[in-house]
Scaffold this motif. Structure first.
Motif, PDB file in Angstrom:
ATOM      1  N   SER A  65      39.868  31.338  45.631  1.00 54.95           N
ATOM      2  CA  SER A  65      39.110  32.580  45.472  1.00 54.95           C
ATOM      3  C   SER A  65      40.032  33.764  45.244  1.00 54.95           C
ATOM      4  O   SER A  65      39.762  34.623  44.392  1.00 54.95           O
ATOM      5  CB  SER A  65      38.244  32.832  46.708  1.00 54.95           C
ATOM      6  N   LEU A  66      41.113  33.825  45.998  1.00 57.91           N
ATOM      7  CA  LEU A  66      42.063  34.925  45.818  1.00 57.91           C
ATOM      8  C   LEU A  66      42.750  34.861  44.460  1.00 57.91           C
ATOM      9  O   LEU A  66      43.006  35.891  43.831  1.00 57.91           O
ATOM     10  CB  LEU A  66      43.092  34.922  46.950  1.00 57.91           C
ATOM     11  N   ALA A  67      43.025  33.636  43.988  1.00 55.91           N
ATOM     12  CA  ALA A  67      43.629  33.497  42.659  1.00 55.91           C
ATOM     13  C   ALA A  67      42.656  33.956  41.580  1.00 55.91           C
ATOM     14  O   ALA A  67      43.050  34.622  40.612  1.00 55.91           O
ATOM     15  CB  ALA A  67      44.045  32.047  42.429  1.00 55.91           C
ATOM     16  N   ALA A  68      41.354  33.627  41.747  1.00 56.32           N
ATOM     17  CA  ALA A  68      40.354  34.071  40.779  1.00 56.32           C
ATOM     18  C   ALA A  68      40.232  35.592  40.788  1.00 56.32           C
ATOM     19  O   ALA A  68      40.105  36.219  39.729  1.00 56.32           O
ATOM     20  CB  ALA A  68      39.002  33.430  41.091  1.00 56.32           C
ATOM     21  N   LEU A  69      40.269  36.195  41.979  1.00 55.81           N
ATOM     22  CA  LEU A  69      40.209  37.645  42.079  1.00 55.81           C
ATOM     23  C   LEU A  69      41.424  38.287  41.434  1.00 55.81           C
ATOM     24  O   LEU A  69      41.317  39.282  40.708  1.00 55.81           O
ATOM     25  CB  LEU A  69      40.104  38.062  43.547  1.00 55.81           C
ATOM     26  N   SER A  70      42.583  37.701  41.642  1.00 54.49           N
ATOM     27  CA  SER A  70      43.804  38.226  41.039  1.00 54.49           C
ATOM     28  C   SER A  70      43.746  38.126  39.521  1.00 54.49           C
ATOM     29  O   SER A  70      44.146  39.046  38.809  1.00 54.49           O
ATOM     30  CB  SER A  70      45.009  37.457  41.582  1.00 54.49           C
ATOM     31  N   ALA A  71      43.234  37.001  39.022  1.00 51.10           N
ATOM     32  CA  ALA A  71      43.115  36.823  37.575  1.00 51.10           C
ATOM     33  C   ALA A  71      42.127  37.843  36.989  1.00 51.10           C
ATOM     34  O   ALA A  71      42.348  38.376  35.906  1.00 51.10           O
ATOM     35  CB  ALA A  71      42.674  35.406  37.253  1.00 51.10           C
ATOM     36  N   LEU A  72      41.035  38.106  37.720  1.00 51.21           N
ATOM     37  CA  LEU A  72      40.053  39.086  37.261  1.00 51.21           C
ATOM     38  C   LEU A  72      40.677  40.471  37.176  1.00 51.21           C
ATOM     39  O   LEU A  72      40.452  41.208  36.226  1.00 51.21           O
ATOM     40  CB  LEU A  72      38.853  39.111  38.205  1.00 51.21           C
ATOM     41  N   LYS A  73      41.474  40.825  38.172  1.00 47.52           N
ATOM     42  CA  LYS A  73      42.119  42.139  38.181  1.00 47.52           C
ATOM     43  C   LYS A  73      43.095  42.265  37.014  1.00 47.52           C
ATOM     44  O   LYS A  73      43.148  43.299  36.362  1.00 47.52           O
ATOM     45  CB  LYS A  73      42.843  42.370  39.497  1.00 47.52           C
ATOM     46  N   GLU A  74      43.832  41.209  36.736  1.00 47.61           N
ATOM     47  CA  GLU A  74      44.791  41.262  35.626  1.00 47.61           C
ATOM     48  C   GLU A  74      44.091  41.302  34.278  1.00 47.61           C
ATOM     49  O   GLU A  74      44.566  41.938  33.344  1.00 47.61           O
ATOM     50  CB  GLU A  74      45.731  40.063  35.700  1.00 47.61           C
ATOM     51  N   ALA A  75      42.927  40.639  34.173  1.00 45.53           N
ATOM     52  CA  ALA A  75      42.207  40.583  32.903  1.00 45.53           C
ATOM     53  C   ALA A  75      41.381  41.837  32.643  1.00 45.53           C
ATOM     54  O   ALA A  75      41.010  42.102  31.510  1.00 45.53           O
ATOM     55  CB  ALA A  75      41.288  39.361  32.884  1.00 45.53           C
ATOM     56  N   ALA A  76      41.093  42.607  33.692  1.00 46.64           N
ATOM     57  CA  ALA A  76      40.252  43.800  33.542  1.00 46.64           C
ATOM     58  C   ALA A  76      40.992  44.847  32.722  1.00 46.64           C
ATOM     59  O   ALA A  76      42.195  45.048  32.889  1.00 46.64           O
ATOM     60  CB  ALA A  76      39.886  44.363  34.908  1.00 46.64           C
ATOM     61  N   PRO A  77      40.273  45.550  31.833  1.00 50.77           N
ATOM     62  CA  PRO A  77      40.928  46.604  31.052  1.00 50.77           C
ATOM     63  C   PRO A  77      41.337  47.754  31.955  1.00 50.77           C
ATOM     64  O   PRO A  77      40.656  48.074  32.922  1.00 50.77           O
ATOM     65  CB  PRO A  77      39.850  47.048  30.061  1.00 50.77           C
ATOM     66  N   ALA A  78      42.457  48.343  31.621  1.00 46.62           N
ATOM     67  CA  ALA A  78      42.943  49.470  32.420  1.00 46.62           C
ATOM     68  C   ALA A  78      42.044  50.670  32.181  1.00 46.62           C
ATOM     69  O   ALA A  78      41.713  51.002  31.055  1.00 46.62           O
ATOM     70  CB  ALA A  78      44.388  49.798  32.044  1.00 46.62           C
ATOM     71  N   SER A  79      41.625  51.322  33.242  1.00 46.65           N
ATOM     72  CA  SER A  79      40.769  52.497  33.103  1.00 46.65           C
ATOM     73  C   SER A  79      41.620  53.739  32.944  1.00 46.65           C
ATOM     74  O   SER A  79      42.828  53.720  33.141  1.00 46.65           O
ATOM     75  CB  SER A  79      39.858  52.624  34.318  1.00 46.65           C
ATOM     76  N   THR A  80      40.970  54.841  32.648  1.00 50.66           N
ATOM     77  CA  THR A  80      41.699  56.084  32.430  1.00 50.66           C
ATOM     78  C   THR A  80      42.229  56.670  33.731  1.00 50.66           C
ATOM     79  O   THR A  80      43.132  57.472  33.723  1.00 50.66           O
ATOM     80  CB  THR A  80      40.790  57.123  31.758  1.00 50.66           C
ATOM     81  N   HIS A  81      41.660  56.262  34.867  1.00 50.47           N
ATOM     82  CA  HIS A  81      42.076  56.821  36.145  1.00 50.47           C
ATOM     83  C   HIS A  81      43.053  55.916  36.875  1.00 50.47           C
ATOM     84  O   HIS A  81      43.394  56.180  38.012  1.00 50.47           O
ATOM     85  CB  HIS A  81      40.860  57.067  37.041  1.00 50.47           C
ATOM     86  N   GLY A  82      43.473  54.808  36.273  1.00 52.15           N
ATOM     87  CA  GLY A  82      44.381  53.897  36.944  1.00 52.15           C
ATOM     88  C   GLY A  82      43.716  53.205  38.105  1.00 52.15           C
ATOM     89  O   GLY A  82      44.325  52.979  39.129  1.00 52.15           O
ATOM     90  N   GLU A  83      42.454  52.870  37.960  1.00 50.31           N
ATOM     91  CA  GLU A  83      41.700  52.287  39.055  1.00 50.31           C
ATOM     92  C   GLU A  83      41.281  50.869  38.704  1.00 50.31           C
ATOM     93  O   GLU A  83      41.228  50.487  37.550  1.00 50.31           O
ATOM     94  CB  GLU A  83      40.470  53.133  39.354  1.00 50.31           C
ATOM     95  N   GLY A  84      40.971  50.097  39.712  1.00 49.09           N
ATOM     96  CA  GLY A  84      40.504  48.741  39.517  1.00 49.09           C
ATOM     97  C   GLY A  84      38.997  48.699  39.383  1.00 49.09           C
ATOM     98  O   GLY A  84      38.324  49.732  39.384  1.00 49.09           O
ATOM     99  N   PRO A  85      38.454  47.505  39.267  1.00 46.00           N
ATOM    100  CA  PRO A  85      37.011  47.364  39.095  1.00 46.00           C
ATOM    101  C   PRO A  85      36.210  47.914  40.278  1.00 46.00           C
ATOM    102  O   PRO A  85      35.164  48.534  40.093  1.00 46.00           O
ATOM    103  CB  PRO A  85      36.797  45.861  38.959  1.00 46.00           C
TER     104      PRO A  85
END
Length: 126
Positions: A65-85
């Motif tokens: 689960s943690l690996a999937a969450l980490s992969a999701l964070k890396e795959a998410a596009p970078a926002s303009t505020h430097g924030e995560g999902p």
């Protein structure tokens, strides 16, 4: 919700205040004492006695689960505020609440600040 609004009010109130000069009797707070070194727990040391706190199945499932969450964070596009999902979701949830709060309180705050500034410039208190 109440805590969030109270926090926003506190930040706005702190930003609106004129920085006061420290009084002569005000002394800086003493630095906090250093933490005692004999109570330090080294987390890098492996636990070797008996069984662990969780089963191997639970540990493997958690790792997946943690690996999937980490992969999701890396795959998410970078926002303009430097924030995560998560930050983006929270920001979108707070926008309507902040808008309502500002609609209710901003006119009074601006009026008060303008009145104070006029009083400061003219020397007359309204």
């Amino acid at each position: 919700m109440e805590d969030i609004l109270a926090s926003i009010k506190r930040v706005i109130a702190e930003d609106g205040r004129v920085a006061a000069r420290p009084t002569r009797s005000a002394r800086p707070a003493p630095p906090p004492p250093p933490p005692p070194e004999d109570d330090v727990l080294e987390l890098s040391d492996p636990v070797v006695d008996g069984q662990g706190l969780v089963s191997e199945d639970a540990a493997a499932a958690s790792a997946r689960s943690l690996a999937a969450l980490s992969a999701l964070k890396e795959a998410a596009p970078a926002s303009t505020h430097g924030e995560g999902p998560l930050e983006a979701v929270v920001r979108e949830m707070l926008k309507p609440m902040l808008k309502d709060w500002l609609d209710q309180h901003l006119p009074d705050m601006v009026e008060e600040l303008v009145t104070r500034e006029i009083a400061r410039i003219t020397g007359k208190h309204f």
